[in-house]
Write a protein that holds these residues in place. Sequence first.
Motif, PDB file in Angstrom:
ATOM      1  N   SER A 101      10.600   3.286   8.961  1.00  0.00           N
ATOM      2  CA  SER A 101      11.532   2.021   9.243  1.00  0.00           C
ATOM      3  C   SER A 101      10.200   0.857   9.277  1.00  0.00           C
ATOM      4  CB  SER A 101      11.816   1.856  10.768  1.00  0.00           C
ATOM      5  OG  SER A 101      12.814   3.024  10.876  1.00  0.00           O
ATOM      6  N   THR A 102       8.842   1.179  10.408  1.00  0.00           N
ATOM      7  CA  THR A 102       8.168  -0.059   9.689  1.00  0.00           C
ATOM      8  C   THR A 102       7.330  -0.336   8.675  1.00  0.00           C
ATOM      9  OG1 THR A 102       7.479   0.652  12.204  1.00  0.00           O
ATOM     10  CG2 THR A 102       5.580  -0.538  11.045  1.00  0.00           C
ATOM     11  N   CYS A 103       7.478   1.492   7.540  1.00  0.00           N
ATOM     12  CA  CYS A 103       6.941   0.588   6.050  1.00  0.00           C
ATOM     13  C   CYS A 103       7.737   0.018   5.290  1.00  0.00           C
ATOM     14  CB  CYS A 103       6.931   2.931   5.703  1.00  0.00           C
ATOM     15  SG  CYS A 103       5.743   3.100   6.403  1.00  0.00           S
ATOM     16  N   LYS A 104       9.268   0.573   5.332  1.00  0.00           N
ATOM     17  CA  LYS A 104      10.619  -0.695   5.137  1.00  0.00           C
ATOM     18  C   LYS A 104      10.093  -1.871   5.094  1.00  0.00           C
ATOM     19  CE  LYS A 104      14.912  -0.345   4.593  1.00  0.00           C
ATOM     20  NZ  LYS A 104      16.637  -0.047   5.038  1.00  0.00           N
ATOM     21  N   ALA A 105       9.635  -2.031   6.540  1.00  0.00           N
ATOM     22  CA  ALA A 105      10.179  -3.504   6.537  1.00  0.00           C
ATOM     23  C   ALA A 105       8.381  -4.418   6.177  1.00  0.00           C
ATOM     24  CB  ALA A 105       9.851  -4.086   8.335  1.00  0.00           C
ATOM     25  N   MET A 106       7.826  -3.564   6.299  1.00  0.00           N
ATOM     26  CA  MET A 106       6.273  -4.015   5.900  1.00  0.00           C
ATOM     27  C   MET A 106       6.141  -3.963   4.213  1.00  0.00           C
ATOM     28  SD  MET A 106       3.619  -3.369   8.621  1.00  0.00           S
ATOM     29  CE  MET A 106       2.315  -3.947   8.167  1.00  0.00           C
ATOM     30  N   GLY A 107       7.208  -3.150   3.173  1.00  0.00           N
ATOM     31  CA  GLY A 107       6.118  -2.916   1.936  1.00  0.00           C
ATOM     32  C   GLY A 107       5.017  -1.848   2.004  1.00  0.00           C
ATOM     33  N   ASP A 146       4.184   8.298  -0.425  1.00  0.00           N
ATOM     34  CA  ASP A 146       4.542   8.778  -1.375  1.00  0.00           C
ATOM     35  C   ASP A 146       4.370   8.599  -2.922  1.00  0.00           C
ATOM     36  OD1 ASP A 146       2.910  11.656  -0.742  1.00  0.00           O
ATOM     37  OD2 ASP A 146       5.107  12.235   0.878  1.00  0.00           O
ATOM     38  N   GLY A 147       4.594   7.430  -3.181  1.00  0.00           N
ATOM     39  CA  GLY A 147       4.728   6.673  -4.261  1.00  0.00           C
ATOM     40  C   GLY A 147       5.786   5.975  -4.504  1.00  0.00           C
ATOM     41  N   LYS A 148       7.108   6.093  -2.707  1.00  0.00           N
ATOM     42  CA  LYS A 148       8.170   6.258  -3.171  1.00  0.00           C
ATOM     43  C   LYS A 148       8.521   4.915  -2.016  1.00  0.00           C
ATOM     44  CE  LYS A 148       9.458  10.683  -2.612  1.00  0.00           C
ATOM     45  NZ  LYS A 148      10.664  10.932  -2.442  1.00  0.00           N
ATOM     46  N   ARG A 149       9.562   4.326  -2.289  1.00  0.00           N
ATOM     47  CA  ARG A 149      10.347   3.334  -1.704  1.00  0.00           C
ATOM     48  C   ARG A 149      10.640   4.247   0.182  1.00  0.00           C
ATOM     49  NH1 ARG A 149      13.624  -1.160  -2.495  1.00  0.00           N
ATOM     50  NH2 ARG A 149      15.183  -0.693  -1.160  1.00  0.00           N
ATOM     51  N   ALA A 150       9.969   3.620   1.552  1.00  0.00           N
ATOM     52  CA  ALA A 150      10.572   4.426   2.393  1.00  0.00           C
ATOM     53  C   ALA A 150      12.146   4.555   2.817  1.00  0.00           C
ATOM     54  CB  ALA A 150       9.839   3.190   3.760  1.00  0.00           C
ATOM     55  N   GLY A 176       0.706  -0.639  -0.415  1.00  0.00           N
ATOM     56  CA  GLY A 176       0.328  -0.014  -0.106  1.00  0.00           C
ATOM     57  C   GLY A 176       0.730   1.751  -0.506  1.00  0.00           C
ATOM     58  N   ASN A 177       0.326   2.337   0.040  1.00  0.00           N
ATOM     59  CA  ASN A 177       0.634   3.338  -0.433  1.00  0.00           C
ATOM     60  C   ASN A 177       0.503   4.324   0.881  1.00  0.00           C
ATOM     61  OD1 ASN A 177       2.967   5.728  -1.255  1.00  0.00           O
ATOM     62  ND2 ASN A 177       0.585   6.420  -2.438  1.00  0.00           N
ATOM     63  N   ILE A 178       0.897   5.480   0.996  1.00  0.00           N
ATOM     64  CA  ILE A 178       0.263   6.693   2.255  1.00  0.00           C
ATOM     65  C   ILE A 178       1.388   7.435   2.245  1.00  0.00           C
ATOM     66  CG2 ILE A 178       2.051   5.628   3.595  1.00  0.00           C
ATOM     67  CD1 ILE A 178       0.057   6.623   6.445  1.00  0.00           C
ATOM     68  N   VAL A 197      14.009  13.132   4.290  1.00  0.00           N
ATOM     69  CA  VAL A 197      13.757  13.341   5.601  1.00  0.00           C
ATOM     70  C   VAL A 197      15.761  13.577   6.072  1.00  0.00           C
ATOM     71  CG1 VAL A 197      13.181  12.753   7.675  1.00  0.00           C
ATOM     72  CG2 VAL A 197      11.896  12.379   5.966  1.00  0.00           C
ATOM     73  N   GLU A 198      16.065  13.134   6.204  1.00  0.00           N
ATOM     74  CA  GLU A 198      17.506  13.633   6.982  1.00  0.00           C
ATOM     75  C   GLU A 198      17.997  14.368   6.340  1.00  0.00           C
ATOM     76  OE1 GLU A 198      19.295   9.124   6.137  1.00  0.00           O
ATOM     77  OE2 GLU A 198      18.174   9.007   8.670  1.00  0.00           O
ATOM     78  N   GLY A 199      18.043  14.497   4.834  1.00  0.00           N
ATOM     79  CA  GLY A 199      18.240  15.333   4.112  1.00  0.00           C
ATOM     80  C   GLY A 199      17.702  16.711   4.037  1.00  0.00           C
ATOM     81  N   GLY A 200      16.455  16.676   4.460  1.00  0.00           N
ATOM     82  CA  GLY A 200      15.646  18.035   4.973  1.00  0.00           C
ATOM     83  C   GLY A 200      14.983  18.350   3.800  1.00  0.00           C
ATOM     84  N   LYS A 201      14.419  17.289   2.918  1.00  0.00           N
ATOM     85  CA  LYS A 201      13.464  17.544   1.634  1.00  0.00           C
ATOM     86  C   LYS A 201      12.030  18.111   2.413  1.00  0.00           C
ATOM     87  CE  LYS A 201      11.757  15.703  -2.397  1.00  0.00           C
ATOM     88  NZ  LYS A 201      11.119  15.049  -3.637  1.00  0.00           N
ATOM     89  N   TYR A 202      11.838  17.707   3.812  1.00  0.00           N
ATOM     90  CA  TYR A 202      10.403  17.543   4.374  1.00  0.00           C
ATOM     91  C   TYR A 202      10.224  18.219   6.032  1.00  0.00           C
ATOM     92  CZ  TYR A 202       8.985  13.162   1.116  1.00  0.00           C
ATOM     93  OH  TYR A 202       8.336  12.734   0.315  1.00  0.00           O
ATOM     94  N   ASP A 203      11.243  18.635   5.323  1.00  0.00           N
ATOM     95  CA  ASP A 203      11.576  19.730   7.015  1.00  0.00           C
ATOM     96  C   ASP A 203      10.108  20.914   7.312  1.00  0.00           C
ATOM     97  OD1 ASP A 203      13.717  18.691   8.235  1.00  0.00           O
ATOM     98  OD2 ASP A 203      15.117  20.679   7.285  1.00  0.00           O
ATOM     99  N   GLU A 204       9.440  21.603   5.526  1.00  0.00           N
ATOM    100  CA  GLU A 204       8.833  22.462   6.104  1.00  0.00           C
ATOM    101  C   GLU A 204       7.361  21.918   6.082  1.00  0.00           C
ATOM    102  OE1 GLU A 204       5.898  24.740   2.798  1.00  0.00           O
ATOM    103  OE2 GLU A 204       8.252  23.982   1.989  1.00  0.00           O
TER     104      GLU A 204
END
Length: 167
Positions: free
Chosen positions: A128-134, A138-142, A96-98, A149-156
């Motif tokens: 991490s849970t998303c990654k483990a569960m598949g 936003d249509g991208k791998r977790a 699924g996608n969230i 997120v670590e790079g700041g893309k979602y900071d806003e």
Amino acid sequence: MSKRVIAVPLQGGKVAVNPQFQDALKQAGLDPNAVVQRVQEELKKVGKYPVQKVEVEVSSPARYEVKVSLPPIGDLFLKLFGKDTGAHDPRNEVIGNISFEQLVEIALLKKDELKSKSLKSAVKQLLSTCKAMGVSVDGKRADEVMKDVEGGKYDEILNKFEKQWRQ
């Protein structure tokens, strides 16, 4: 008076008022109608997510708190996507996608259970849970979203919800 916990009967995600529940509230010195109304308000806050249980914690006849519990994160994802299990091969299979905003919303709802110091770390925990569960975000791998997120893309987006996290 010590704390008393009264389980709220639910049916289909709504309060199923029954005589035993009303009697328990009256014995605790509470107005059943007022409590049911407050429980319904709390349930609206988690609206689209499945509820595991609801409890009323009574400190005194004038003070009570409504606690709404969602299922554990993995079970929550499975219920959202109508699945019984996570992906057998999460690297190549997506159950699924969230959206990222939904992920942040879940982090806020599960704040007490996650025990993270910041919203960003709570979201990374969910990723991490998303990654483990598949589960994709936003249509991208977790793991890709984790790097973003670590790079700041979602900071806003994270900053938009930071005030709610601190409450």
